[in-house]
Design an enzyme around this catalytic site. Structure first.
Site, mmCIF file in Angstrom:
data_model
loop_
_atom_site.group_PDB
_atom_site.id
_atom_site.type_symbol
_atom_site.label_atom_id
_atom_site.label_comp_id
_atom_site.label_asym_id
_atom_site.label_seq_id
_atom_site.Cartn_x
_atom_site.Cartn_y
_atom_site.Cartn_z
ATOM 1 C CB CYS A 44 -66.392 24.749 -42.918
ATOM 2 S SG CYS A 44 -64.876 24.578 -43.887
ATOM 3 C CG HIS A 73 -61.410 21.870 -54.172
ATOM 4 N ND1 HIS A 73 -61.191 20.581 -53.712
ATOM 5 C CD2 HIS A 73 -60.228 22.271 -54.702
ATOM 6 C CE1 HIS A 73 -59.942 20.241 -53.947
ATOM 7 N NE2 HIS A 73 -59.335 21.249 -54.539
ATOM 8 C CB CYS A 128 -58.273 23.404 -42.868
ATOM 9 S SG CYS A 128 -59.491 23.037 -41.584
ATOM 10 C CG HIS A 156 -58.724 15.677 -52.420
ATOM 11 N ND1 HIS A 156 -58.238 16.483 -51.416
ATOM 12 C CD2 HIS A 156 -59.958 16.156 -52.732
ATOM 13 C CE1 HIS A 156 -59.152 17.394 -51.115
ATOM 14 N NE2 HIS A 156 -60.201 17.221 -51.904
ATOM 15 C CD GLU A 158 -57.952 16.569 -46.187
ATOM 16 O OE1 GLU A 158 -57.998 15.812 -45.198
ATOM 17 O OE2 GLU A 158 -58.949 17.203 -46.627
ATOM 18 C CB SER A 254 -66.326 20.839 -53.652
ATOM 19 O OG SER A 254 -66.747 20.745 -52.308
#
EC number: 1.17.7.4
Length: 365
Positions: A44, A73, A128, A156, A158, A254
């Site tokens: 992406c 990941h 990102c 995680h 994020e 991931s």
């Protein structure tokens, strides 16, 4: 004289693959063998941007370049960058004072940024932009004294980064099973946000259950689940009902790759498996299988998918139909620190983070 038993580890012996004839004799296939290749798949925009940022840092500053956590990941991406001189660390206190460190695509909390400043580290923020958007939403609603329900997987990177923006306002909701545990100060000042790589369906199930408890729960200003996650899930939903087997290329850590396997099974695939590399594919999966669906997570370079396709061709799956459900042409600018370095060094590139949709299957948004 006493003796000591010494245990010598057995050498790893490559598993002998069964031949196509062996597989066919075990369970004949009814119908023509074919592959449904999901598109979009793979890289992406945010992933490509982050990987290019590390590559450019290595190119212009030379190794070592430190990276906090895995830049994305994917085992192959990480090992490739390590071979070029990147050093991956868990925390900034592992980075020598004054050295260069890149923050991963998953984002970091203000505490991590402050830690880097305290150590005098030079930093490149490869977060990102879609994750940054969620961070800014958390900041905004915390300033307005909202309680924030962050739907995501605790632990995680994020989620840790987003929660760190306003820890006194944010509760992490792992999924539907956590809904009954939620406690809020004022149901009238309540909003939900989410990790960008979740299952769309499960997230909305969680939201609907939360709204049953808190009818005035507000939605985020725009979708938090990123376009690439949504697109890859939509593509795998399309191919799964026709697939006897779905293979997702992606790493175990991931989130979006793991979700693709779950979505494939939910939408009708008879079996679904995740692999990092083609050599992890078990040929016994092909027994009695006519149609195989293929996709890959958002941090997976296309060459790993092509390796799987070459293996499948050896077992008679040479008929490949690409099933396209969306077109992606988004490209993100590289981190501002890299753009400034490129300009100062006279680099002719435009500071854009994309390699081309055909090569890496998905550009940077």
């Amino acid at each position: 004289m006493t003796s000591t038993t010494v245990q010598v580890p057995m050498p790893t012996i490559p598993r002998r693959r069964r031949t196509p004839e062996d597989v066919l004799s075990a369970a004949p296939v009814t119908g023509n063998k074919r592959i449904l290749l999901a598109a979009p798949r793979g890289y992406c925009a945010g992933v490509d941007r982050a990987v290019i940022a590390v590559e450019k840092a290595l190119e212009h500053y030379g190794p070592p370049v430190y990276v906090r956590k895995q830049i994305v990941h994917n085992l192959h991406v990480v090992s490739t960058l390590e071979a070029q001189g990147a050093i991956f660390v868990d925390e900034t206190d592992e980075v020598p004072p004054g050295a260069l460190v890149v923050f991963s695509a998953h984002g970091v909390s203000p505490a991590v940024v402050q830690s880097a400043e305290d150590r005098g580290l030079r930093t490149i923020d490869a977060t990102c932009p879609l994750v940054t958007k969620v961070h800014k939403e958390a900041q905004r609603f915390a300033r307005d004294d909202f309680d924030i329900l962050l739907i995501g997987h605790e632990g995680h990177e994020e989620v840790e980064g987003t929660a760190g923006e306003a820890p006194e306002h944010i509760q992490i909701v792992n999924g539907p099973e956590d809904v009954d545990k939620v406690q809020v100060r004022d149901p009238e000042r309540l909003i939900w946000l989410s990790q960008t790589t979740l299952s769309v369906d499960e997230t909305m199930l969680t939201v609907n259950l939360l709204r049953e408890r808190f009818p005035t729960l507000q939605d985020p200003p725009s979708d938090d689940i990123c376009y690439a996650t949504s697109n890859r899930q939509a593509a795998i939903k399309k191919i799964s009902p026709e697939s006897d087997l779905v293979i997702v290329v992606g790493s175990a850590n991931s989130s979006n790759s793991v979700r693709l396997v779950e979505v494939a099974l939910e939408y009708g695939a008879k079996a679904a498996h995740r692999v990092d590399f083609a050599n992890e594919v078990d040929e016994s999966w092909f027994e009695g299988v006519a149609t195989i669906g293929i996709s890959s997570g958002a941090s997976v370079p296309e060459n790993l998918v092509q390796d799987v396709l070459r293996l499948l061709a050896e077992y008679g799956y040479g008929d490949v139909e690409e099933v396209v459900t969306a077109q992606e042409d988004i490209i993100f600018s590289l981190p501002k620190e890299i753009r400034a370095a490129l300009k100062a060094m006279g680099d002719p590139s435009q500071g854009r983070g994309g390699r081309g949709q055909l090569q890496d299957r998905g550009s940077l948004n």
